[in-house]
Design a protein around this motif. Structure first.
Motif, PDB file in Angstrom:
ATOM      1  N   HIS A  89      36.644  33.622  32.688  1.00 44.64           N
ATOM      2  CA  HIS A  89      35.554  34.613  32.872  1.00 44.64           C
ATOM      3  C   HIS A  89      34.544  34.117  31.889  1.00 44.64           C
ATOM      4  O   HIS A  89      33.291  34.455  31.833  1.00 44.64           O
ATOM      5  CB  HIS A  89      36.142  35.915  32.549  1.00 44.64           C
ATOM      6  CG  HIS A  89      36.859  36.598  33.633  1.00 44.64           C
ATOM      7  ND1 HIS A  89      37.937  35.874  34.105  1.00 44.64           N
ATOM      8  CD2 HIS A  89      36.464  37.620  34.351  1.00 44.64           C
ATOM      9  CE1 HIS A  89      38.478  36.787  35.095  1.00 44.64           C
ATOM     10  NE2 HIS A  89      37.567  37.915  35.186  1.00 44.64           N
ATOM     11  N   GLY A 122      32.396  36.751  33.777  1.00 44.70           N
ATOM     12  CA  GLY A 122      32.837  36.795  35.059  1.00 44.70           C
ATOM     13  C   GLY A 122      33.036  35.450  35.808  1.00 44.70           C
ATOM     14  O   GLY A 122      33.173  34.488  35.093  1.00 44.70           O
ATOM     15  N   THR A 123      33.300  35.223  36.806  1.00 43.03           N
ATOM     16  CA  THR A 123      33.744  34.191  37.552  1.00 43.03           C
ATOM     17  C   THR A 123      32.770  33.836  38.712  1.00 43.03           C
ATOM     18  O   THR A 123      32.568  34.834  39.353  1.00 43.03           O
ATOM     19  CB  THR A 123      35.352  34.018  38.194  1.00 43.03           C
ATOM     20  OG1 THR A 123      35.439  34.909  38.850  1.00 43.03           O
ATOM     21  CG2 THR A 123      36.095  33.875  36.977  1.00 43.03           C
ATOM     22  N   LEU A 156      42.252  35.048  34.138  1.00 37.45           N
ATOM     23  CA  LEU A 156      42.762  36.512  34.333  1.00 37.45           C
ATOM     24  C   LEU A 156      42.456  36.424  35.834  1.00 37.45           C
ATOM     25  O   LEU A 156      41.987  35.888  36.549  1.00 37.45           O
ATOM     26  CB  LEU A 156      41.642  37.497  33.618  1.00 37.45           C
ATOM     27  CG  LEU A 156      41.856  37.457  32.037  1.00 37.45           C
ATOM     28  CD1 LEU A 156      41.000  38.380  31.581  1.00 37.45           C
ATOM     29  CD2 LEU A 156      43.341  37.915  31.525  1.00 37.45           C
ATOM     30  N   SER A 161      40.827  37.919  38.299  1.00 34.36           N
ATOM     31  CA  SER A 161      39.850  37.772  39.509  1.00 34.36           C
ATOM     32  C   SER A 161      39.527  36.045  39.387  1.00 34.36           C
ATOM     33  O   SER A 161      38.979  35.841  40.412  1.00 34.36           O
ATOM     34  CB  SER A 161      38.542  38.530  39.439  1.00 34.36           C
ATOM     35  OG  SER A 161      37.863  38.168  37.986  1.00 34.36           O
ATOM     36  N   GLN A 184      41.739  34.054  39.396  1.00 31.78           N
ATOM     37  CA  GLN A 184      42.674  33.472  40.247  1.00 31.78           C
ATOM     38  C   GLN A 184      41.978  33.768  41.768  1.00 31.78           C
ATOM     39  O   GLN A 184      42.052  32.749  42.724  1.00 31.78           O
ATOM     40  CB  GLN A 184      43.925  34.486  40.261  1.00 31.78           C
ATOM     41  CG  GLN A 184      44.940  33.847  41.173  1.00 31.78           C
ATOM     42  CD  GLN A 184      46.447  34.546  41.222  1.00 31.78           C
ATOM     43  OE1 GLN A 184      46.365  35.560  40.407  1.00 31.78           O
ATOM     44  NE2 GLN A 184      47.395  34.081  41.939  1.00 31.78           N
ATOM     45  N   MET A 185      41.584  34.807  41.904  1.00 31.76           N
ATOM     46  CA  MET A 185      41.036  35.104  43.301  1.00 31.76           C
ATOM     47  C   MET A 185      40.040  34.355  43.667  1.00 31.76           C
ATOM     48  O   MET A 185      39.860  33.483  44.763  1.00 31.76           O
ATOM     49  CB  MET A 185      40.823  36.607  43.531  1.00 31.76           C
ATOM     50  CG  MET A 185      41.965  37.480  43.568  1.00 31.76           C
ATOM     51  SD  MET A 185      41.608  39.272  44.157  1.00 31.76           S
ATOM     52  CE  MET A 185      40.919  39.976  42.674  1.00 31.76           C
ATOM     53  N   THR A 186      39.115  34.273  42.782  1.00 37.85           N
ATOM     54  CA  THR A 186      37.878  33.297  43.092  1.00 37.85           C
ATOM     55  C   THR A 186      38.332  31.820  43.168  1.00 37.85           C
ATOM     56  O   THR A 186      37.801  31.062  43.983  1.00 37.85           O
ATOM     57  CB  THR A 186      37.006  33.369  41.805  1.00 37.85           C
ATOM     58  OG1 THR A 186      36.495  34.688  41.519  1.00 37.85           O
ATOM     59  CG2 THR A 186      35.696  32.482  41.947  1.00 37.85           C
TER      60      THR A 186
END
Lengths: 209, 242
Positions: free
Chosen positions: B13, B46-47, B71, B73, B75-77
């Protein structure tokens, strides 16, 4: 009456407007249990979606949703980017090349969106996430569609159920995302993602009327 | 060179966090491409999907990439970026402690590990490394001598090495040692007193906390046991290139 690309774009614009209107509220919800970026991130994302649509309207509803998806993925920056992005992308894929959406297509698109969010975030109902709003919304949308509702009625049913679902996150302990670090201290707060899902579906429903 | 090695991506992030982790990991693995992808384009927290995709694309050009994240998000990104690759199989996302995982992965990649091996090294960096209790199995160092001396016989080889470098078997020397034997067909152990460590694991080596002046015993078994002991001895004689 079916929804063409132009109507879908209007619906998205209404969604963007509601996110901008409720930005401070979403930030406050997220400040209580997360990192206070949800309102800001979502507003930035939808503003970029509207800008992208201003640049040229795609021909089909699916293509409009795909523009929304890729823009949100690129611009949001928090968990809402991959989650909403995946939701819109799955819906777009489900709708394919259809030039007009009937009630069945709207319900099917919502179902695909939910499946995408679950696959991406691996959350279940009860984890205090946007799934708590979206899952009952999809069930309600499918009931409304099988009862003979038009696209607006399907979205209205989804919006009502999503609001109830978002409210249901208040007593829950967050089990996903940043709020999960708080454990039981997340109890007593509505989940920001569930809340934004409910707000968006409400805006979509009202715009589709 | 880096085209043959697995590359790493550190998704965070925070831009500074990603760059810092990449910096520390790269120090242990000079030939490995380690790309940081942290923060938003405006410097905020943020990512950024585009930045992550660019980093994964660049890191995966050779033998593929292993992607670590901080963290949720991130991972999702990272998942979305990997799914967007022309060949999604070229990158593996691992759930591992960011700093320790990146370092373990970097050392494994430097040693020529493939994507699966590098990913396994990252995951194995969680928690304390395994340190076997081998009291009595090897004679602790007796005659301290800089550089050490090697003996070999049949299936195995053995040497005693007194550490004369300033930091002992700390991070960088441990990484050099692990890398020096990574590609050999040999089970290589380094022991200090009653504890011994897998010489191919940088964290296992570091857990010995062998300091300057300590005498460690290097034992190896397997087809290339003698090579292994010779390499470690040579490394120590070079003072771990300090």
């Amino acid at each position: 009456m079916g929804c063409n690309a132009e109507r879908v774009a209007e619906v998205l614009r209404a969604g963007g407007a509601t996110v901008a209107e409720h930005k401070a509220e979403l930030i406050e919800l997220d400040r209580a249990i997360g990192d206070a970026d949800h309102g800001e991130n979502l507003d930035r994302g939808f503003a970029a979606v509207l800008t992208a649509l201003d640049g040229g309207l795609p021909e089909t509803p699916g293509a409009v949703l795909k523009v929304a998806a890729t823009t949100l993925i690129s611009k949001v920056g928090g968990a809402a980017g991959p989650l909403y992005g995946t939701a819109f992308l799955r819906a777009a894929t489900k709708l394919g090349d259809a030039s007009e959406l009937d009630a069945a297509a709207v319900a099917a698109g919502l179902r695909a969106a939910l499946d995408g969010v679950v696959a991406r975030g691996k959350a279940e109902v009860g984890d205090a996430t946007m799934v708590d709003a979206l899952a009952p919304a999809v069930d309600a949308a499918e009931r409304a569609q099988s009862d003979g509702g038009d696209p607006a009625a399907v979205l209205a049913a989804a919006a009502d159920a999503a609001k109830e679902g978002a409210d249901s996150t208040v007593p829950l302990t967050a089990r996903k995302g940043r709020a999960s670090y708080l454990g039981e201290r997340s109890v007593g707060h509505a989940d920001p993602g569930a809340t934004s899902t409910a707000l968006l579906l409400r805006a979509f429903a009202e715009s589709a009327r | 060179m880096s085209g043959e090695l697995v590359g790493l991506v550190v998704v965070s992030h925070s831009g500074r966090l990603a760059e810092g982790v990449a910096e520390v990991a790269a120090q242990m693995a000079p030939d490995v491409t380690v790309k940081p992808a942290g923060g938003l384009p405006d410097g905020g927290v943020g990512t950024d999907f585009e930045a992550v995709l660019a980093a994964v694309t660049e890191a995966a050009t050779g033998a593929g990439a292993v992607v670590l994240y901080d963290l949720g998000s991130a991972q999702m990104t990272a998942e979305m970026a990997v799914e967007s690759l022309p060949e999604p199989d070229a990158a593996v996302i691992v759930d591992a402690p960011l700093v320790e995982g990146a370092i373990a992965a970097a050392v494994s990649a430097q040693g020529g590990g493939d994507r699966a091996a590098v990913a396994t090294a990252a995951r194995a960096a969680a928690g304390r490394p395994e340190v076997a209790d081998t009291a009595g199995a090897v004679e602790p160092g007796g005659e301290a001598e800089s550089g050490g001396e090697a003996e070999s016989g049949g299936a195995g080889a053995r040497a005693e090495i007194t550490l004369v470098n300033e930091v002992g078997l700390h991070a960088r020397p441990a990484a050099l040692l692990a890398r020096s034997v990574a590609d050999l067909d040999a089970d290589v152990r380094v022991s200090l007193g009653d504890t011994d460590a897998d010489a191919k694991s940088v964290f296992s080596l570091m857990s010995l906390t062998a300091r300057k002046g300590d005498t460690v015993v290097v034992t190896a078994t397997g087809a290339q046991a003698e090579d292994a002991v010779a390499r470690v001895t040579a490394l120590a004689e070079r003072n771990f290139d300090e």
